[in-house]
Design a protein around this motif. Structure first.
Motif, PDB file in Angstrom:
ATOM      1  N   LYS A  49       0.834  -1.208   0.000  1.00  0.00           N
ATOM      2  CA  LYS A  49       0.000   0.000   0.000  1.00  0.00           C
ATOM      3  C   LYS A  49       0.868   1.257   0.000  1.00  0.00           C
ATOM      4  O   LYS A  49       0.612   2.215  -0.729  1.00  0.00           O
ATOM      5  N   LYS A  51       3.951   1.516  -1.058  1.00  0.00           N
ATOM      6  CA  LYS A  51       4.606   1.644  -2.367  1.00  0.00           C
ATOM      7  C   LYS A  51       3.658   2.247  -3.385  1.00  0.00           C
ATOM      8  O   LYS A  51       4.034   3.123  -4.160  1.00  0.00           O
ATOM      9  N   THR A  52       2.408   1.789  -3.381  1.00  0.00           N
ATOM     10  CA  THR A  52       1.406   2.324  -4.308  1.00  0.00           C
ATOM     11  C   THR A  52       1.174   3.806  -4.057  1.00  0.00           C
ATOM     12  O   THR A  52       1.142   4.610  -5.006  1.00  0.00           O
ATOM     13  N   GLU A  53       1.028   4.181  -2.806  1.00  0.00           N
ATOM     14  CA  GLU A  53       0.833   5.593  -2.462  1.00  0.00           C
ATOM     15  C   GLU A  53       2.035   6.427  -2.877  1.00  0.00           C
ATOM     16  O   GLU A  53       1.891   7.543  -3.387  1.00  0.00           O
ATOM     17  N   GLU A  55       4.157   5.760  -5.304  1.00  0.00           N
ATOM     18  CA  GLU A  55       4.144   5.881  -6.763  1.00  0.00           C
ATOM     19  C   GLU A  55       3.125   6.928  -7.205  1.00  0.00           C
ATOM     20  O   GLU A  55       3.393   7.720  -8.116  1.00  0.00           O
ATOM     21  N   GLN A  56       1.955   6.949  -6.566  1.00  0.00           N
ATOM     22  CA  GLN A  56       0.939   7.945  -6.907  1.00  0.00           C
ATOM     23  C   GLN A  56       1.444   9.345  -6.612  1.00  0.00           C
ATOM     24  O   GLN A  56       1.249  10.275  -7.409  1.00  0.00           O
ATOM     25  N   ILE A  57       2.096   9.516  -5.491  1.00  0.00           N
ATOM     26  CA  ILE A  57       2.637  10.835  -5.129  1.00  0.00           C
ATOM     27  C   ILE A  57       3.721  11.244  -6.122  1.00  0.00           C
ATOM     28  O   ILE A  57       3.770  12.401  -6.570  1.00  0.00           O
ATOM     29  N   GLN A  58       4.593  10.293  -6.502  1.00  0.00           N
ATOM     30  CA  GLN A  58       5.631  10.604  -7.480  1.00  0.00           C
ATOM     31  C   GLN A  58       5.019  10.965  -8.824  1.00  0.00           C
ATOM     32  O   GLN A  58       5.477  11.907  -9.481  1.00  0.00           O
ATOM     33  N   ASN A  59       3.971  10.241  -9.237  1.00  0.00           N
ATOM     34  CA  ASN A  59       3.305  10.559 -10.495  1.00  0.00           C
ATOM     35  C   ASN A  59       2.689  11.948 -10.448  1.00  0.00           C
ATOM     36  O   ASN A  59       2.777  12.706 -11.409  1.00  0.00           O
ATOM     37  N   ARG A  60       2.058  12.277  -9.314  1.00  0.00           N
ATOM     38  CA  ARG A  60       1.486  13.619  -9.176  1.00  0.00           C
ATOM     39  C   ARG A  60       2.568  14.682  -9.221  1.00  0.00           C
ATOM     40  O   ARG A  60       2.405  15.733  -9.838  1.00  0.00           O
TER      41      ARG A  60
END
Length: 136
Positions: A49, A51-53, A55-60
């Protein structure tokens, strides 16, 4: 003797007690393994979870940086577009001025040509009249 005999346990009873204790210890070990596995699974799922968060923050974050760069490029493009438009207007004005100048020059040349033709015609008439008088 009775007292000592009561405190003593037979080998069979002792073996049964040992087996019960061993079975109890095995059950405790199994419970420990299950707890460790479930705890490990919980940690693994939490890690997934996170790691997913992340990655989402990095994408944003990357998306925000790309938007910022896009805005900078858009601003630069609009500035260059405005510069090109102003240069086009200036060039258009210069062309209009040169066209007007050429029209003026053409009109003055037309006028000079008409004057020259008129002068030629009058000169030819004067010569013709002179010859006409001279022959008469």
């Amino acid at each position: 003797m009775d007292i000592v005999y009561r405190d003593m346990v037979t080998g069979a009873h002792q073996e049964i007690a040992l087996q019960q204790i061993m079975a109890h210890l095995d059950a405790i070990r199994k419970d420990m393994v299950i707890l460790e596995k479930s705890e490990f699974a919980n940690l693994r799922s939490e890690n997934a979870k996170m790691k997913t968060e992340l990655e989402q923050i990095q994408n944003r974050l990357l998306f925000t940086e790309q938007e910022k760069k896009l805005m900078e490029v858009r601003t630069e493009f609009q500035k260059k577009n405005a510069d090109i438009e102003s240069e086009a207007v200036e060039t258009s004005k210069k062309i209009d001025i040169q066209v007007a100048s050429l029209k003026t020059l053409l009109e003055s040349l037309k006028l000079e040509t008409v004057r020259y033709l008129a002068a030629c015609i009058f000169t030819c008439l004067a010569i013709a009249l002179g010859f006409y008088r001279f022959w008469k």
